[in-house]
Scaffold this active site. Structure first.
Site, PDB file in Angstrom:
ATOM      1  N   SER A   4       0.814  -1.216   0.000  1.00  0.00           N
ATOM      2  CA  SER A   4       0.000   0.000   0.000  1.00  0.00           C
ATOM      3  C   SER A   4       0.848   1.265   0.000  1.00  0.00           C
ATOM      4  O   SER A   4       0.326   2.358  -0.249  1.00  0.00           O
ATOM      5  CB  SER A   4      -0.930   0.008   1.216  1.00  0.00           C
ATOM      6  OG  SER A   4      -0.176  -0.140   2.406  1.00  0.00           O
ATOM      7  N   HIS A  41      -2.903  -3.033  -5.744  1.00  0.00           N
ATOM      8  CA  HIS A  41      -3.227  -2.595  -4.386  1.00  0.00           C
ATOM      9  C   HIS A  41      -4.720  -2.727  -4.130  1.00  0.00           C
ATOM     10  O   HIS A  41      -5.514  -1.890  -4.549  1.00  0.00           O
ATOM     11  CB  HIS A  41      -2.749  -1.156  -4.175  1.00  0.00           C
ATOM     12  CG  HIS A  41      -3.079  -0.620  -2.815  1.00  0.00           C
ATOM     13  ND1 HIS A  41      -3.333   0.716  -2.576  1.00  0.00           N
ATOM     14  CD2 HIS A  41      -3.214  -1.242  -1.618  1.00  0.00           C
ATOM     15  CE1 HIS A  41      -3.609   0.885  -1.294  1.00  0.00           C
ATOM     16  NE2 HIS A  41      -3.550  -0.290  -0.696  1.00  0.00           N
ATOM     17  N   GLU A  94      -6.051  -0.215  -7.124  1.00  0.00           N
ATOM     18  CA  GLU A  94      -5.007   0.644  -7.680  1.00  0.00           C
ATOM     19  C   GLU A  94      -4.013  -0.259  -8.411  1.00  0.00           C
ATOM     20  O   GLU A  94      -3.387  -1.120  -7.795  1.00  0.00           O
ATOM     21  CB  GLU A  94      -4.274   1.418  -6.571  1.00  0.00           C
ATOM     22  CG  GLU A  94      -4.880   2.734  -6.196  1.00  0.00           C
ATOM     23  CD  GLU A  94      -4.050   3.515  -5.192  1.00  0.00           C
ATOM     24  OE1 GLU A  94      -3.945   4.737  -5.342  1.00  0.00           O
ATOM     25  OE2 GLU A  94      -3.516   2.914  -4.243  1.00  0.00           O
ATOM     26  N   ASN A 121      -3.220   6.509  -0.553  1.00  0.00           N
ATOM     27  CA  ASN A 121      -2.591   6.634   0.760  1.00  0.00           C
ATOM     28  C   ASN A 121      -1.671   7.841   0.855  1.00  0.00           C
ATOM     29  O   ASN A 121      -1.424   8.346   1.944  1.00  0.00           O
ATOM     30  CB  ASN A 121      -1.838   5.348   1.110  1.00  0.00           C
ATOM     31  CG  ASN A 121      -2.797   4.250   1.544  1.00  0.00           C
ATOM     32  OD1 ASN A 121      -3.918   4.532   1.962  1.00  0.00           O
ATOM     33  ND2 ASN A 121      -2.379   3.005   1.442  1.00  0.00           N
TER      34      ASN A 121
END
Length: 709
Positions: A419, A440, A452, A490
């Site tokens: 991540s 991800h 992702e 993130n």
């Protein structure tokens, strides 16, 4: 008469066995038979042609494609030549002097179903899906759907369909269809027979507009009950309340006045910022799959078998996605006990779905049969794709990829579920960096729709294209991004947590910050989210980034202190909030604010009252600013991709369209000016974290939007 208009609706006269003539209007506007201008003109002119032909006994409207119609052409919403409008076409159909039968050979949504409702008779097959999903675009059915559906289906069913936007199987919808056949294969034959019967009985024209709404299906309290039910489910949305008002009009007003009221409410919705946001998101989701890294000639690898490294919560959730799609999965764990535990948890998840009626027991067994386990890397030799979901530490992941490189066959895609970590560095552990990619998944991986797809500097177009296509197969919305800390999602959420923690240090209570962000539209505020995920997760990520944050001694210092005290969140019964055993409801803890006061004094941070407006600006605007940096760096290809990531991955309200659409809506100058204000007013903290991105500054000065890029 325009030839192109007629091509969108073909005209054919069919002779029935009983010597009746059926004028059939075949819609043929690929890919979804959208009711664009060419179709509307074609329907109207061919309807008039059939009416003028004395030999024609009855008229059928159907489709040459495997669906009836997907509804309005949404691209026309932004303007253009809308004449004839769909309501005008439907009025002509309804007032035809010859009976008109809608033969739904496939799904009918939105305007497609409204066409059928305006016909005098409707025929379809049992499992066919129909619906009025306009509410998902921030609007309501605007071609009589809110007035005709209650007349045929009753008010309760109409409300259910219009307010939720969910499709319904034809055999579950009472009052709408005159004939529902068992299988689509027999539909045309049975429909012709039905037409013969209608003509034999005198060819009665039954106008939906003449049907009286069944008052017994609309008790007084029904609408209020609906409003109460929507208070939480539809918070922040504009259209659901207008949908209710439109259906209310079908009960209270004559048909023509009800149509007028529907039109007024439709225009209210169309002019709303929520509709703009929802329609932006509709197109954003579809454009996310359009990437420039490959063309039509780029080949796609076949994914017949998948390997997963790690049988923990994330690994198990990822495995379920592939089993759900019928793809065999082998899960690797080095310890048999961990493997058995992981497989048992997957079974438990499937069994829970079965208890809720979402799966049959047979389906549970079918999916479990696709899952196998191993403790030996050698057993991954025949997989086409392998995804590691192990501990988030670079050295651990590099060791895994070194082992995969040794055993996986040539052409196998090697993917990491990291991540935050640098996938270029992970790829260096292999001799085939062109086959390495980031996939991800978001937790829980078997539920969250976002994926992702992270391309490295060396990932081949073939691997990217295969990954994007694979995502669709496992029912994920894939967004292609580049490599940087945290990728897109993130990386941006880091600013969210940082500012929330800083404002608590400055005197804002966690419960007020969380309430403001919840009221803004997110499912929970930053402190509740941190407690649910585990405050130790954030602390672990911060430890890996000390070099990047050491210049700010206040950076999430309260969160770190809480973790040091063992206050890691819900799982410990205490984090920023306290929790009672078996209860997820956060309970404010005054001692946390005492800690904030003492820490602020130690660091020389002044405490003060912080307004709700400042909370929104300091939590949301830095995310937007980070998004601008991400666009400048080419980590995301377009601002709408960031919006898709934030709606599907982080619960950003779809009625705001995502953070970048929200910025476009309120104006980039508003965001830029606020960033400058906090940069200048928040002393060292402002200088550290509120410098506007060059792209934000440039667009704000030019009066442009992110969507203009």
């Amino acid at each position: 008469m325009n030839q192109n208009d007629l091509q969108a609706v073909a005209y054919e006269v069919i002779d029935t066995p009983a010597s009746k003539k059926v004028a059939t209007l075949w819609m043929q506007n690929p890919p979804v038979n959208a009711l664009s201008k060419s179709v509307r003109v074609g329907l109207l002119e061919n309807l008039n042609k059939a009416m003028a032909d004395d030999s024609v006994d009855i008229i059928v409207i159907s489709s040459k494609q495997n669906l009836f119609s997907g509804g309005a052409d949404i691209s026309e919403f932004s303007g253009g030549d809308l004449e004839p409008s769909l309501p005008v076409v439907l009025d002509a159909i309804e007032h035809s002097s010859k009976p008109v039968v809608a033969v739904l050979n496939g799904p009918a949504f939105g305007g497609g179903l409204e066409v059928a409702l305006a016909c005098h008779y409707r025929v379809t097959f049992a499992s066919n899906k129909v619906g009025l999903p306009e509410v998902n675009l921030g609007i309501l059915p605007g071609a009589g759907g809110t007035q005709r559906l209650p007349r045929l289906a009753g008010v309760q069913q109409a409300l259910d369909m219009i307010v939720s936007g969910r499709p319904v199987a034809a055999n579950k919808l009472t009052g709408v269809f005159d004939l529902v056949v068992d299988a689509p294969e027999t539909l045309l034959t049975r429909a012709i027979g039905f037409c013969e019967e209608v003509v034999a009985k005198g060819g009665q024209v039954r106008k939906t507009c003449d049907v009286q709404v069944d008052a017994s299906s609309a008790p007084k309290e029904l609408f209020e009950q609906y409003r109460k039910g929507l208070a939480v489910k539809a918070r922040g949305f504009f259209a659901p309340e207008r949908c209710i008002q439109a259906v209310e009009a079908s009960v209270a007003l004559p048909f023509d006045e009800g149509l007028k009221r529907e039109g007024e409410l439709f225009m209210e919705c169309m002019g709303s910022k929520e509709a703009r946001a929802q329609q932006h998101f509709f197109f954003a989701e579809r454009s996310a799959s359009h990437v420039k890294d490959f063309d039509k000639t780029t080949p796609v690898r076949d994914i017949q078998k998948v390997g997963i490294i790690g049988a923990g919560t994330m690994g198990g959730g990822i495995a379920m996605n592939f089993a759900n799609a019928g793809i065999p999965v082998i899960i690797l764990e080095l310890q048999q006990e961990a493997l058995d535990k992981g497989l048992a948890l997957i079974r438990k998840n499937y069994e829970n779905s079965a208890k809720k009626g979402k799966l049959t027991q047979e389906q549970v067994e079918q999916r479990m049969a696709l899952l196998s386990g191993s403790t030996a890397y050698a057993d991954l030799g025949d997989v086409d794709l392998v995804i590691e979901a192990v501990f988030e530490k670079m050295s651990v992941k590099q060791e895994v990829f070194k082992s995969l490189d040794a055993v996986c066959k040539p052409g196998a895609i090697l993917a990491s579920n990291t991540s935050t970590l640098d996938i270029d560095e992970i790829a260096k552990a292999t001799k085939r960096p062109e086959d390495v990619i980031g996939l991800h998944f978001f937790s829980p991986a078997n539920v969250m729709k976002l994926l992702e797809v992270v391309k490295t500097s060396k990932t081949s177009p073939e691997v990217i294209k295969t990954s994007m296509k694979m995502a669709k197969k496992i029912n994920k919305v894939a967004v292609l991004v580049g490599v940087c800390f945290g990728f897109v999602g993130n990386r941006m959420i880091e600013t969210y947590g940082r500012e929330a923690n800083r404002m608590m240090l400055e005197g804002a209570t966690p419960e007020n910050v969380d309430k403001v962000i919840y009221d803004f539209g997110l499912p929970m505020g930053p402190f509740t989210m941190g407690d649910m995920a585990g405050q130790d997760i954030g602390a672990f990520v911060r430890e890996s980034r000390r070099e990047f944050i050491k210049h700010d001694p206040t950076y999430c210092i309260l969160a770190d202190k809480l973790v040091e005290q063992g206050r890691v969140g819900l799982k410990a019964g205490k984090g920023v909030y306290l929790y009672e055993a078996g209860n997820r409801k956060p309970i404010p803890d005054p001692s946390v604010m005492d800690l904030a006061k003492q820490t602020a004094a130690d660091l020389g941070v002044a405490q003060r009252d912080i307004s709700d407006q400042e909370i929104i600006e300091r939590i949301i605007f830095p995310m937007i600013n980070e998004g601008a940096l991400i666009l400048e760096e080419g980590i995301a290809a377009k601002s709408s991709d960031i919006d898709v990531i934030y709606v599907y991955g982080y619960g950003f309200p779809v009625y705001r369209g995502g953070p970048m659409q929200y910025a476009d809506e309120i104006g980039l100058k508003t965001v830029y000016d606020a960033m400058c204000k906090y940069r200048d007013e928040l002393s060292e903290h402002g200088k550290n974290w509120f410098e506007p991105a060059p792209l934000l500054k440039k667009l704000a000065e030019q009066g442009k939007r992110f969507s203009d890029l």
